[in-house]
Design a protein around this motif. Structure first.
Motif, short mmCIF file in Angstrom:
data_model
loop_
_atom_site.label_atom_id
_atom_site.label_comp_id
_atom_site.label_asym_id
_atom_site.label_seq_id
_atom_site.Cartn_x
_atom_site.Cartn_y
_atom_site.Cartn_z
N UNK A 22 -21.35 46.90 -47.20
CA UNK A 22 -21.31 48.25 -47.77
C UNK A 22 -22.40 48.44 -48.82
N UNK A 23 -22.64 47.41 -49.63
CA UNK A 23 -23.70 47.50 -50.64
C UNK A 23 -25.07 47.58 -49.99
N UNK A 24 -25.29 46.79 -48.94
CA UNK A 24 -26.57 46.83 -48.23
C UNK A 24 -26.78 48.19 -47.59
N UNK A 25 -25.72 48.75 -47.02
CA UNK A 25 -25.83 50.06 -46.40
C UNK A 25 -26.15 51.13 -47.46
N UNK A 26 -25.55 50.99 -48.65
CA UNK A 26 -25.80 51.96 -49.72
C UNK A 26 -27.23 51.86 -50.24
N UNK A 27 -27.81 50.65 -50.20
CA UNK A 27 -29.19 50.49 -50.65
C UNK A 27 -30.18 51.17 -49.70
N UNK A 28 -29.87 51.16 -48.41
CA UNK A 28 -30.71 51.84 -47.44
C UNK A 28 -31.86 50.99 -46.94
N UNK A 29 -32.50 51.44 -45.86
CA UNK A 29 -33.58 50.68 -45.23
C UNK A 29 -34.79 50.43 -46.13
N UNK A 30 -34.96 51.24 -47.16
CA UNK A 30 -36.10 51.05 -48.06
C UNK A 30 -35.98 49.76 -48.87
N UNK A 31 -34.77 49.21 -48.95
CA UNK A 31 -34.53 48.00 -49.74
C UNK A 31 -34.47 46.76 -48.86
N UNK A 32 -35.18 46.76 -47.76
CA UNK A 32 -35.14 45.64 -46.82
C UNK A 32 -35.60 44.33 -47.47
N UNK A 33 -36.72 44.34 -48.14
CA UNK A 33 -37.25 43.12 -48.76
C UNK A 33 -36.36 42.61 -49.88
N UNK A 34 -35.88 43.45 -50.81
CA UNK A 34 -34.98 42.93 -51.84
C UNK A 34 -33.68 42.37 -51.28
N UNK A 35 -33.14 43.00 -50.25
CA UNK A 35 -31.90 42.50 -49.65
C UNK A 35 -32.14 41.14 -49.01
N UNK A 36 -33.23 40.98 -48.30
CA UNK A 36 -33.55 39.68 -47.70
C UNK A 36 -33.72 38.60 -48.78
N UNK A 91 -30.17 52.22 -57.52
CA UNK A 91 -30.59 51.14 -56.60
C UNK A 91 -30.63 49.79 -57.31
N UNK A 92 -31.06 49.77 -58.56
CA UNK A 92 -31.11 48.51 -59.31
C UNK A 92 -29.70 47.97 -59.53
N UNK A 93 -28.77 48.86 -59.89
CA UNK A 93 -27.39 48.43 -60.10
C UNK A 93 -26.76 47.95 -58.80
N UNK A 129 -28.83 31.66 -44.78
CA UNK A 129 -29.75 32.79 -44.86
C UNK A 129 -29.79 33.56 -43.54
N UNK A 130 -29.89 32.83 -42.43
CA UNK A 130 -29.93 33.50 -41.13
C UNK A 130 -28.62 34.21 -40.82
N UNK A 131 -27.49 33.58 -41.16
CA UNK A 131 -26.19 34.22 -40.95
C UNK A 131 -26.04 35.47 -41.80
N UNK A 132 -26.48 35.39 -43.06
CA UNK A 132 -26.42 36.56 -43.94
C UNK A 132 -27.32 37.68 -43.46
N UNK A 133 -28.52 37.32 -43.00
CA UNK A 133 -29.42 38.33 -42.46
C UNK A 133 -28.83 38.98 -41.22
N UNK A 134 -28.22 38.17 -40.36
CA UNK A 134 -27.60 38.71 -39.15
C UNK A 134 -26.44 39.63 -39.45
N UNK A 135 -25.75 39.38 -40.56
CA UNK A 135 -24.60 40.21 -40.91
C UNK A 135 -25.00 41.45 -41.71
N UNK A 136 -26.02 41.35 -42.55
CA UNK A 136 -26.34 42.46 -43.45
C UNK A 136 -27.46 43.38 -42.97
N UNK A 137 -28.35 42.89 -42.14
CA UNK A 137 -29.45 43.75 -41.71
C UNK A 137 -29.03 44.88 -40.77
N UNK A 138 -28.11 44.65 -39.82
CA UNK A 138 -27.71 45.79 -38.98
C UNK A 138 -27.12 46.97 -39.76
N UNK A 139 -26.17 46.76 -40.71
CA UNK A 139 -25.70 47.93 -41.46
C UNK A 139 -26.78 48.51 -42.38
N UNK A 140 -27.68 47.67 -42.86
CA UNK A 140 -28.76 48.16 -43.71
C UNK A 140 -29.66 49.10 -42.93
#
Length: 178
Positions: A22-36, A91-93, A129-140
């Motif tokens: 939910x947090x990754x989705x709220x950050x939006x696609x523009x935050x791809x690099x910080x989320x990774x 976005x920072x919060x 890292x790969x598992x987290x990316x696989x779980x968080x990137x699709x909703x992001x």
């Protein structure tokens, strides 16, 4: 190789429908690099912590620690996830909340257990890292479409039940009862 696959599969499974998504989705696609980067930091820190506790968890104690982490993670999947609320902070919060959550959630605790049990820190960090990316990137990337397309209300309890049985089996095996 065991550490990599365990961390990848279990990290992916435990993050489904989690607050991290939910947090990754709220950050939006523009935050791809910080989320990774946040996912990488969380996996490396959890794996390093596993290396620090590994000397205290030799033999069956490591397997028992892993079993406890697995049972606790599975119980989190079996509990209702709550309604997906819109995050309205800056976005920072939101990024800081995601970092704190990635450092303290069930998948991080499980990465500590995998790292302590196997002793392979880098494979655990890579798998986490790969598992987290696989779980968080699709909703992001998909936004709200992800929750409409993926039946998380069905997936979470089924995966939770399977992981609970696996965790109980590991715990019984560590205690010499199975």
């Amino acid at each position: 190789m065991d550490a990599l696959l365990l961390a990848l599969l279990l990290g992916f499974a435990l993050d489904q429908g989690d607050r991290s998504q939910r947090l990754a989705r709220a950050l939006g696609p523009a935050a791809l690099v910080p989320v990774c980067f946040i996912i990488l930091i969380g996996a490396v820190c959890a794996s390093a912590l596993g290396l620090l506790v590994a000397p205290y968890l030799q033999g069956p104690a490591g397997l028992l620690f892993f079993a406890v982490a697995l049972v606790l993670g599975a119980s989190g999947l079996l509990m209702p996830g709550g309604a997906a609320k819109a995050e309205s902070a800056s976005r920072v919060a939101l990024a800081f909340q995601l970092l704190v959550h990635r450092l303290a959630n069930g998948s991080s605790f499980l990465l500590v257990g995998i790292s302590a049990m196997t002793g392979n820190v880098w494979a655990t960090a890579l798998g986490g890292t790969l598992g987290g990316l696989g779980a968080l990137l699709p909703p992001l990337l998909a936004g709200g479409d992800y929750e409409r397309a993926v039946p998380l209300r069905v997936i979470r309890p089924v995966v939770g039940a399977v992981l609970l049985i696996a965790g109980l089996g590991c715990g019984l095996s560590a205690m010499g009862l199975l």
